[in-house]
Design a protein around this motif. Sequence first.
Motif, short mmCIF file in Angstrom:
data_model
loop_
_atom_site.label_atom_id
_atom_site.label_comp_id
_atom_site.label_asym_id
_atom_site.label_seq_id
_atom_site.Cartn_x
_atom_site.Cartn_y
_atom_site.Cartn_z
N ILE A 1 51.26 37.52 26.97
CA ILE A 1 51.42 37.01 28.33
C ILE A 1 50.79 35.61 28.38
N PRO A 2 51.30 34.72 29.23
CA PRO A 2 50.70 33.39 29.32
C PRO A 2 49.29 33.40 29.88
N GLY A 3 49.06 34.23 30.92
CA GLY A 3 47.75 34.23 31.55
C GLY A 3 47.62 35.33 32.58
N GLY A 4 46.44 35.42 33.16
CA GLY A 4 46.25 36.45 34.17
C GLY A 4 44.94 36.28 34.91
N VAL A 5 44.84 37.01 36.02
CA VAL A 5 43.63 37.05 36.84
C VAL A 5 43.27 38.51 37.05
N LEU A 6 42.00 38.83 36.84
CA LEU A 6 41.52 40.19 37.02
C LEU A 6 40.56 40.23 38.20
N GLY A 7 40.65 41.28 39.01
CA GLY A 7 39.76 41.41 40.15
C GLY A 7 39.28 42.84 40.32
N LEU A 8 38.01 42.99 40.68
CA LEU A 8 37.40 44.29 40.95
C LEU A 8 36.59 44.18 42.22
N MET A 9 36.64 45.23 43.06
CA MET A 9 35.92 45.21 44.33
C MET A 9 35.41 46.59 44.64
N ASP A 10 34.20 46.68 45.20
CA ASP A 10 33.70 47.97 45.64
C ASP A 10 33.80 48.08 47.16
N THR B 1 35.93 38.35 40.06
CA THR B 1 37.26 37.84 39.72
C THR B 1 37.11 36.86 38.56
N ARG B 2 38.13 36.85 37.69
CA ARG B 2 38.07 35.96 36.53
C ARG B 2 39.49 35.68 36.06
N ALA B 3 39.71 34.47 35.56
CA ALA B 3 41.05 34.06 35.12
C ALA B 3 41.02 33.61 33.68
N VAL B 4 42.19 33.70 33.03
CA VAL B 4 42.33 33.25 31.65
C VAL B 4 43.77 32.80 31.41
N GLY B 5 43.95 31.87 30.50
CA GLY B 5 45.29 31.47 30.08
C GLY B 5 45.92 30.42 30.95
N ARG B 6 47.24 30.47 30.99
CA ARG B 6 48.02 29.43 31.65
C ARG B 6 48.88 30.00 32.78
N ALA B 7 48.93 29.28 33.87
CA ALA B 7 49.80 29.66 34.98
C ALA B 7 51.25 29.30 34.67
N ALA B 8 51.45 28.33 33.79
CA ALA B 8 52.79 27.93 33.36
C ALA B 8 52.70 27.34 31.97
N TRP C 1 40.90 47.71 41.93
CA TRP C 1 41.05 46.64 40.95
C TRP C 1 42.50 46.18 40.91
N THR C 2 42.66 44.92 40.59
CA THR C 2 44.01 44.35 40.50
C THR C 2 44.11 43.50 39.25
N LEU C 3 45.25 43.59 38.59
CA LEU C 3 45.57 42.77 37.43
C LEU C 3 46.82 41.98 37.79
N LEU C 4 46.68 40.66 37.84
CA LEU C 4 47.80 39.78 38.20
C LEU C 4 48.14 38.92 36.99
N THR C 5 49.36 39.04 36.50
CA THR C 5 49.79 38.25 35.35
C THR C 5 51.17 37.66 35.62
N ASN C 6 51.54 36.72 34.76
CA ASN C 6 52.90 36.16 34.80
C ASN C 6 53.64 36.57 33.53
N ARG C 7 53.68 37.86 33.29
CA ARG C 7 54.19 38.39 32.02
C ARG C 7 55.69 38.12 31.81
N VAL C 8 56.44 37.74 32.85
CA VAL C 8 57.88 37.45 32.67
C VAL C 8 58.13 35.97 32.39
N HIS C 9 57.07 35.19 32.27
CA HIS C 9 57.23 33.75 32.02
C HIS C 9 57.15 33.45 30.53
#
Length: 334
Positions: free
Chosen positions: A22-31, A38-45, A302-310
């Motif tokens: 995958i190009p990149g993603g953002v991970l989030g956790l909340m109680d 929250t933390r991000a890695v990789g490329r948005a495009a 928790w949420t995992l947000l990625t642009n896996r189709v890019h």
Amino acid sequence: MNETGFDKAFAALEQSVAEGRIPGGVLGLMDGKGNRLTRAVGRAAIEPEERPMNTDTWFDLASLTKVIFTTSRILARAEAGDIDLDAPLTSVIPDFRQYDPNCWERQVTFRQCLGHQTHFPAVEPIYTYGGDPDRLRAFVLQREWRRVETPVYSDINYILLGIALERLSGKTIRDLDPGPGFAWSADPAETAATERCTWRGRVMAGEVHDENCHALQGSGHAGLFGQVDAVLDFARDLLERDSRGYAAVNLMREPLSERRTHGWERPYEGWHGGALCSHATIGHTGFTGTSLCVDFERGHAWTLLTNRVHPSRHFDSGIMALRRAVSDFMNGAD
């Protein structure tokens, strides 16, 4: 707050990016107290120009629209007495399949659509039938739908629920409030890119990836954009409302089948939420590479947000294995 689990989950995301899945993603956790990581890695495009991923990147949330927007509003309408969940859709859309009063489609209820217990096909290339959104809505309502033998997860259910919301409000989906922190489009320069679309002839960024939602110019099954904090805020609101006994949240948790509640998925063997979440967890995914889980027993989400189709969906991104690994780490896996 499980900081160790978050670190391990983020390491799994980093590895997926490093392997080129995958190009990149953002991970989030909340109680339940609102504490979050929250933390991000990789490329948005990566094309047509490279852009870095960060924690305020906007995402095309795809089918998270179904639970964040459409399910919430249908259940709110039911709680207000505007609809009866066990009434057929025709109680709000009387012209649905109006030329065949005895057809099976006219018997389909709101609750069946919410739980994907209908016999509509999983998906249909509605966008190939024309370019006028009003005519396409008429096509959806008057089409003699192919009846599948066993109910499946179907976008058609939520396209119809979206049309019902439009009828109830007298507005199109895109004229309805998408909710705090959400939008129906986003600045392309601040949005994770999705696919290089062969139909539209460009890389999609800031406009909806889903072809049918694009052609309908707004729909109940896709189209919502948001950032990680908005998704976590939504989850926190669910946890707070659950603690107060809100009927709509009770329905989101209430099983309708082995795998589904009203709108959401519930734990089953092999689901995207992993093997370690509690039985009181609900979750959902989006085709573009997004997911959200809310564990009411542990009081976290928790949420995992990625642009896996890019730049293309036609590649094994390993997204399902990543979602399971992330969820298990969030819930204490070694």
